[in-house]
Scaffold this motif. Structure first.
Motif, PDB file in Angstrom:
ATOM      1  N   VAL A 163      -2.533   8.515   5.548  1.00 55.44           N
ATOM      2  CA  VAL A 163      -2.923   7.131   5.833  1.00 55.44           C
ATOM      3  C   VAL A 163      -3.743   6.539   4.683  1.00 55.44           C
ATOM      4  O   VAL A 163      -3.648   5.351   4.373  1.00 55.44           O
ATOM      5  N   MET A 164      -4.519   7.394   4.010  1.00 57.15           N
ATOM      6  CA  MET A 164      -5.271   6.909   2.845  1.00 57.15           C
ATOM      7  C   MET A 164      -4.331   6.581   1.692  1.00 57.15           C
ATOM      8  O   MET A 164      -4.491   5.561   1.013  1.00 57.15           O
ATOM      9  N   LYS A 167      -2.833   3.240   2.346  1.00 56.81           N
ATOM     10  CA  LYS A 167      -3.755   2.111   2.134  1.00 56.81           C
ATOM     11  C   LYS A 167      -4.000   1.843   0.645  1.00 56.81           C
ATOM     12  O   LYS A 167      -4.030   0.697   0.218  1.00 56.81           O
ATOM     13  N   TYR A 168      -4.182   2.912  -0.134  1.00 55.49           N
ATOM     14  CA  TYR A 168      -4.405   2.695  -1.580  1.00 55.49           C
ATOM     15  C   TYR A 168      -3.150   2.127  -2.233  1.00 55.49           C
ATOM     16  O   TYR A 168      -3.235   1.219  -3.058  1.00 55.49           O
ATOM     17  N   LEU A 199      -0.804   0.345  -0.950  1.00 54.21           N
ATOM     18  CA  LEU A 199      -0.669  -1.071  -0.590  1.00 54.21           C
ATOM     19  C   LEU A 199      -1.653  -1.919  -1.401  1.00 54.21           C
ATOM     20  O   LEU A 199      -1.290  -2.972  -1.929  1.00 54.21           O
ATOM     21  N   ALA A 200      -2.888  -1.437  -1.540  1.00 51.72           N
ATOM     22  CA  ALA A 200      -3.905  -2.199  -2.297  1.00 51.72           C
ATOM     23  C   ALA A 200      -3.502  -2.334  -3.762  1.00 51.72           C
ATOM     24  O   ALA A 200      -3.862  -3.304  -4.420  1.00 51.72           O
ATOM     25  N   LEU A 210      -0.252  -1.528   9.314  1.00 53.45           N
ATOM     26  CA  LEU A 210      -0.961  -1.428   8.030  1.00 53.45           C
ATOM     27  C   LEU A 210      -0.234  -2.188   6.922  1.00 53.45           C
ATOM     28  O   LEU A 210      -0.811  -2.453   5.879  1.00 53.45           O
ATOM     29  N   SER A 242     -12.985   1.885  -2.826  1.00 48.68           N
ATOM     30  CA  SER A 242     -12.715   1.824  -1.380  1.00 48.68           C
ATOM     31  C   SER A 242     -13.677   0.854  -0.693  1.00 48.68           C
ATOM     32  O   SER A 242     -13.270   0.056   0.157  1.00 48.68           O
ATOM     33  N   ILE A 250     -11.348  -0.309   2.084  1.00 49.27           N
ATOM     34  CA  ILE A 250     -10.303   0.658   2.428  1.00 49.27           C
ATOM     35  C   ILE A 250     -10.985   1.863   3.055  1.00 49.27           C
ATOM     36  O   ILE A 250     -11.678   2.633   2.379  1.00 49.27           O
ATOM     37  N   GLU A 271      -8.853   6.072   8.990  1.00 52.45           N
ATOM     38  CA  GLU A 271      -8.737   5.838  10.444  1.00 52.45           C
ATOM     39  C   GLU A 271      -9.407   7.031  11.107  1.00 52.45           C
ATOM     40  O   GLU A 271      -8.926   8.161  10.973  1.00 52.45           O
TER      41      GLU A 271
END
Ligand code: NDP
Ligand code: ZN
Length: 357
Positions: A199-200, A203-204, A206-207, A228, A315, A320, A323
């Protein structure tokens, strides 16, 4: 304990949860940590994440563990004492500790801040500390830790500490390969293994502007993935049309890496961070690799201290966060069970205030 006036050379009493053998459950455990050196700080641990590496280690899945073992390398807390030559921290500051607590500081790896590759790197637990008479290191499922200040990251006072803890391993382990591969806007990135690390990575990526896909064993967490911003979650590698610039594998079980290498674009990369148990550690079929030439495969191990601080700052700046589900210290066995049976969602974080002796 009164941390304000620790006599020089006094060992630090500590208390936590330990596992006594690979087949046992966690039990309360009292122990001591080495005395605070002039470059050391003592941190009162407030939150500790549970990484799947803790399970591999506790169950001796990679190599025979050192028992009793206090796992935990996703640590966030408050500085309660500082050695005479500490410059980064003062008492009351927040600090985080990840997978390492010391290294030689002089070799090429240390000079490049890739301390994880130092021959004398001391890992946070399940390791013999060559700077302290080879005594075993004990990790974050406990009330305090003594660490060389170089191996603690600075955490701002307004940061959510329960969310910061998992960044110290899950965060850096996924941030590092995304940076190493130079992910940029529009790249197609897939993440396989959609748990604490996965999940991390999502997120990264996507960022960083990537179009992100997830591979999972089932569709249980499809809604979470789509919420997400993931384009699509696949529950199998069969018949996939998409081709990817980068695939990050966080899978902790047996699998065939070729299934993912086959899905790379020409020049694409498979970054492997997941570390399955030694008995089921996958091999790569080199014949297939050669016939798929032009695809790259590399492994990645956490990240150095400089990059860990960079990841934390990044982060927090971009909000970021992992979860998380907060648990009590007496729920570690249950959490391990859920993480191996597929019941867990993403990251369990132990609230250390629930640790009672
Ligand atoms: P988690 O248990 O939180 O997540 C693993 C995820 O992988 C789960 O969602 C699980 O699915 C999924 N999964 C399991 N098998 C497969 C499969 N065959 N195909 C697709 N998905 C699968 O673990 P972590 O994220 O904490 O850790 C992952 C791995 O990374 C571990 O091996 C750990 O040791 C390693 N690691 C490596 C580091 C490094 O520096 N290289 C640092 C930290 C960790 P389900 O929900 O169905 O169970
Ligand atoms: Zn970890």
């Amino acid at each position: 304990m009164d941390f304000k006036n620790i006599p020089l050379g006094q060992r630090i009493p500590a208390f936590g949860y330990a596992i006594k053998s690979k087949d046992s459950n966690f039990e309360k455990f009292s122990f001591t940590r080495h005395p605070m050196g002039e470059k050391d700080i003592v941190i009162e641990i407030l939150f500790a994440g549970i990484c799947h590496s803790d399970i591999h280690s506790a169950r001796s899945e990679w190599f025979d563990g050192i028992y009793p073992m206090v796992p935990g390398h996703e640590i966030a807390g408050r500085v309660v004492a500082t050695g005479s030559k500490v410059s980064k921290f003062k008492v009351g500051d927040y600090a985080g500790v990840g997978c390492m607590v010391n290294s030689c500081g002089e070799c090429d790896a240390c000079k490049k801040s890739q301390e994880q590759f130092c021959q004398q790197c001391v890992f946070t637990y399940n390791c013999q500390d060559c700077f302290h008479n080879n005594e075993p290191t004990y990790g974050g499922y406990s009330n305090n830790i003594v660490v060389n200040e170089h191996f603690a990251v600075c955490v701002p006072k307004d940061a959510p500490l329960d969310k910061v803890a998992p960044l110290l391993c899950a965060g850096i382990t996924t941030y590092s390969p995304l940076k190493f591969s130079g992910v940029k806007k529009g790249d197609k990135v897939a993440v396989t293994g959609f748990g604490g690390l996965g999940v991390m990575a999502v997120k990264y990526a996507l960022a960083m502007g990537a179009e992100v896909y997830v591979f999972a064993r089932n569709r249980n967490k499809e809604k979470e993935a789509l919420n997400l911003g993931v384009t699509k979650l696949f529950d199998s590698t069969q018949g996939i049309k998409e081709r990817f610039n980068l695939i990050i594998s966080t899978i902790p079980t047996s699998y065939d890496p070729m299934e993912y290498i086959n899905l790379l674009k020409f020049g694409g990369e498979l970054a492997i961070v997941g570390l399955p148990p030694r008995e089921v550690s996958p091999d790569i079929n080199i014949t297939n690799l050669v016939y798929n030439a032009g695809r790259k495969v590399y492994g990645s191990l956490i990240g150095g201290m400089q990059e860990t601080q960079e990841m934390l700052d990044y982060s927090l700046r971009h909000k970021i966060y992992p979860e998380t589900e907060i648990i009590r210290a007496d729920q570690i066995d249950e959490a391990y069970e859920n993480l191996t049976s597929g019941k867990a969602k993403f990251r369990y974080v132990i609230d250390m205030q629930t640790l009672k002796d």
